[in-house]
Design a protein around this motif. Structure first.
Motif, short mmCIF file in Angstrom:
data_model
loop_
_atom_site.label_atom_id
_atom_site.label_comp_id
_atom_site.label_asym_id
_atom_site.label_seq_id
_atom_site.Cartn_x
_atom_site.Cartn_y
_atom_site.Cartn_z
N ASP A 92 26.38 85.03 11.94
CA ASP A 92 27.31 83.93 11.70
C ASP A 92 26.59 82.60 11.59
O ASP A 92 26.99 81.73 10.80
N SER A 93 25.51 82.43 12.35
CA SER A 93 24.77 81.18 12.32
C SER A 93 23.98 81.00 11.03
O SER A 93 23.57 79.88 10.70
N GLN A 94 23.79 82.10 10.30
CA GLN A 94 22.94 82.07 9.10
C GLN A 94 23.73 82.08 7.80
O GLN A 94 23.14 81.96 6.72
N VAL A 95 25.03 82.25 7.86
CA VAL A 95 25.83 82.29 6.64
C VAL A 95 26.68 81.03 6.53
O VAL A 95 27.00 80.39 7.53
N GLU A 96 27.06 80.70 5.30
CA GLU A 96 27.93 79.56 5.03
C GLU A 96 29.05 80.04 4.13
O GLU A 96 29.03 79.85 2.92
N LYS A 130 32.92 81.61 12.01
CA LYS A 130 32.97 81.43 10.56
C LYS A 130 33.37 82.73 9.86
O LYS A 130 34.24 82.73 8.98
#
Length: 219
Positions: A149-153, A189
């Motif tokens: 989650d921290s790596q996707v936008e 996210k």
């Protein structure tokens, strides 16, 4: 078998996102329900041996007789074999690298851990250690969701505004333990994305029949 394609799967298993992809692509197929974990009916799981010596679902048997196993591989193959469905960035697309990265990540870092979680005795024979092992596995799953989650936008979906088999995969696997309530905490996210996949009208009947929510799953 319609069109010669057969899916070996089961309710609540990794075959559900494959069934979702087949539904969206409108690909005809035959379904063989095979519950490999049903010790009271071993014949049910033994059906899978015809397609997969690992005795695991999903397994997809093609008209040629060739078999594809591993949920991520099947999903990628379906998206590439039926490109009009637009369920994956094609080769050369700027989003392709991240698509392959995260499909593989979900498969290797998260989904594979359920082999241990579902039967701790596979690695720890002493039942006294099972609870601790299961807790550590569930914590690891949550950690991995948080890392992803921290790596996707995301846009509307994980890779942007287009639904892909990655969204189907995450929507299904995030229903496994430790369930959606914890998933929403560690992956807010992607939480918004899977809720969108949950209510896709084309998949409503499938989710309800093959992987419906139970009390407390969403917190």
């Amino acid at each position: 078998m319609a069109n010669g394609i057969t899916l070996y799967g089961a309710r609540g298993s990794g075959a559900v996102p494959v069934k979702a992809a087949l539904t969206l692509l409108e690909v005809p197929y035959s379904l063989v329900d095979a519950y490999t974990w049903d010790h009271d009916d071993p014949a049910s799981g033994d059906q899978v041996l015809k397609a997969n010596p690992m005795r695991q679902v999903p397994a997809l048997v093609l008209p040629s007789g060739e078999t594809i196993t591993e949920s991520a591989a099947i999903l990628i193959w379906l998206a590439e074999t039926y490109p009009p469905g637009r369920l994956a960035p094609p080769p050369g697309d700027p989003k392709r690298a991240q698509f392959l990265r995260w499909m593989t990540f979900v498969s290797s870092a998260i989904y594979s851990l359920y082999w241990v979680k579902d039967d701790p005795a596979r690695l720890v024979p002493d039942p006294a250690g099972h609870s601790a092992l299961e807790e550590r596995v569930l914590n690891r799953i949550s950690d991995c969701w948080g890392i992803m989650d921290s790596q996707v936008e995301p846009g509307r979906y994980i890779l942007g505004d287009d639904l892909s088999v990655l969204d189907l995969y995450v929507a299904a696997v995030s229903r496994f333990r430790p369930r959606r309530s914890r998933f929403y905490e560690v992956a807010p996210k992607m939480g918004a994305v899977v809720r969108r996949v949950d209510i896709d009208p084309r998949l409503h009947a499938l989710w309800k029949d093959r992987m419906g929510f139970h009390e407390g799953w969403e917190g």
